[in-house]
Design a protein around this motif. Structure first.
Motif, PDB file in Angstrom:
ATOM      1  N   ALA A 230      -7.442 -28.813 -27.041  1.00 36.03           N
ATOM      2  CA  ALA A 230      -6.835 -28.275 -28.116  1.00 36.03           C
ATOM      3  C   ALA A 230      -7.052 -27.148 -28.480  1.00 36.03           C
ATOM      4  CB  ALA A 230      -6.002 -29.740 -28.979  1.00 36.03           C
ATOM      5  N   ALA A 231      -8.678 -27.732 -29.110  1.00 34.51           N
ATOM      6  CA  ALA A 231      -9.640 -26.835 -30.931  1.00 34.51           C
ATOM      7  C   ALA A 231     -10.242 -25.255 -29.038  1.00 34.51           C
ATOM      8  CB  ALA A 231     -10.555 -27.465 -30.160  1.00 34.51           C
ATOM      9  N   ARG A 232     -10.170 -25.387 -27.881  1.00 34.47           N
ATOM     10  CA  ARG A 232     -10.185 -24.437 -26.731  1.00 34.47           C
ATOM     11  C   ARG A 232      -9.065 -23.511 -26.980  1.00 34.47           C
ATOM     12  NH1 ARG A 232     -12.297 -26.027 -21.426  1.00 34.47           N
ATOM     13  NH2 ARG A 232     -13.526 -27.641 -22.956  1.00 34.47           N
ATOM     14  N   LEU A 233      -7.763 -23.976 -26.665  1.00 35.73           N
ATOM     15  CA  LEU A 233      -6.810 -23.215 -26.650  1.00 35.73           C
ATOM     16  C   LEU A 233      -6.162 -22.910 -27.918  1.00 35.73           C
ATOM     17  CD1 LEU A 233      -4.628 -25.891 -24.534  1.00 35.73           C
ATOM     18  CD2 LEU A 233      -5.644 -23.974 -23.625  1.00 35.73           C
ATOM     19  N   ASN A 234      -6.534 -23.406 -29.142  1.00 35.14           N
ATOM     20  CA  ASN A 234      -5.789 -22.944 -30.370  1.00 35.14           C
ATOM     21  C   ASN A 234      -6.956 -21.604 -30.322  1.00 35.14           C
ATOM     22  OD1 ASN A 234      -4.628 -24.820 -31.041  1.00 35.14           O
ATOM     23  ND2 ASN A 234      -5.554 -26.158 -31.988  1.00 35.14           N
ATOM     24  N   GLU A 235      -8.418 -21.436 -30.597  1.00 34.38           N
ATOM     25  CA  GLU A 235      -9.224 -20.464 -30.180  1.00 34.38           C
ATOM     26  C   GLU A 235      -8.205 -19.473 -29.677  1.00 34.38           C
ATOM     27  OE1 GLU A 235     -13.546 -21.285 -29.110  1.00 34.38           O
ATOM     28  OE2 GLU A 235     -13.266 -22.636 -30.964  1.00 34.38           O
ATOM     29  N   ARG A 236      -7.820 -19.512 -28.186  1.00 33.56           N
ATOM     30  CA  ARG A 236      -8.162 -18.896 -27.113  1.00 33.56           C
ATOM     31  C   ARG A 236      -6.963 -17.510 -28.227  1.00 33.56           C
ATOM     32  NH1 ARG A 236      -7.466 -20.665 -21.155  1.00 33.56           N
ATOM     33  NH2 ARG A 236      -9.615 -21.135 -22.509  1.00 33.56           N
ATOM     34  N   PHE A 237      -5.683 -18.568 -28.268  1.00 33.31           N
ATOM     35  CA  PHE A 237      -4.175 -17.772 -29.402  1.00 33.31           C
ATOM     36  C   PHE A 237      -4.710 -17.724 -30.508  1.00 33.31           C
ATOM     37  CE2 PHE A 237      -3.228 -20.658 -25.446  1.00 33.31           C
ATOM     38  CZ  PHE A 237      -1.773 -19.651 -24.868  1.00 33.31           C
TER      39      PHE A 237
END
Length: 214
Positions: free
Chosen positions: A207-214
């Motif tokens: 979730a942290a990785r996906l939030n950083e990407r967006f």
């Protein structure tokens, strides 16, 4: 030069006419092709929900994708057909995926994303393909994926930005290709017996990785 537009070119003393054809519209190209029909069987347990949500399903297929749609009551199949008004070459495939997503158990609002977005997919796999389970072991595996009051399933959905439907023998996941892989890995780990705490930690990282990407 007849009805075709021409571009006049001068080459030394000769006058050469280069034909210039207008672009062919997608709708005209589809209209000249043989109409294609897709038939989607309706499972017995989804027949009543389909009747109740028919208008919500019918409108995007006809108004947005401009397909011809009917419910064949004898064969219990939803039939889709491209017509002269269809202007998107991939409309029939999008319409079929949308209907199939609803019939496997997704909400209409979730299934609509398959029409609106191009990078969404529906992935289905059998629980027995992960691990052959029988009786109570099979039920416990489904229970681990769902969690108490469905919390584990909701956690996977929110962390990976996907939607999941659990049935007796299959798992259906709706989302982008990469997010489906994240959700699938979490579901498979739970079926194989991984403790929920370990999966929660992995999901926090995802979730942290996906939030950083967006």
């Amino acid at each position: 030069m007849s009805s075709i537009m021409a571009e006049k070119l001068t080459n030394n003393s000769k006058t050469v006419y280069k034909p210039k054809f207008p672009p062919i519209k997608e709708r005209n190209r589809i209209a000249t092709e043989q109409p294609e029909i897709r038939k989607i069987p309706v499972p017995a347990n989804r027949y009543t929900p389909l009747k109740q949500s028919w208008l919500k399903i019918y409108e995007p297929l006809v108004k947005h994708l401009k397909l011809q749609v009917r419910m064949n009551l004898k064969s219990r199949m939803v039939e889709l057909k491209n017509g002269p008004e269809t202007d998107d070459y991939g409309a029939l495939q999008k319409g079929e995926e949308f209907v199939r997503a609803f019939l496997v158990g997704f909400q209409v609002s979730d299934a609509l994303a398959l029409i609106r977005l191009d990078d969404l997919f529906l992935d289905t796999f059998e629980i027995r393909d992960v691990k052959p389970l029988h009786g109570d072991h099979h039920s416990r595996a489904i229970g681990r994926v769902a969690g108490k009051d469905g919390r584990m399933k909701f956690t996977i959905e929110n962390a990976t930005k996907t939607r999941i439907v659990l049935t007796d023998t299959r798992v259906h996941i709706l989302g982008s290709y990469q997010n489906i892989q994240f959700a699938k890995n979490a579901v498979v780990s739970l079926i194989l017996g991984s403790p929920p705490g370990k999966i929660h930690n992995k999901l926090r990282t995802i979730a942290a990785r996906l939030n950083e990407r967006f």
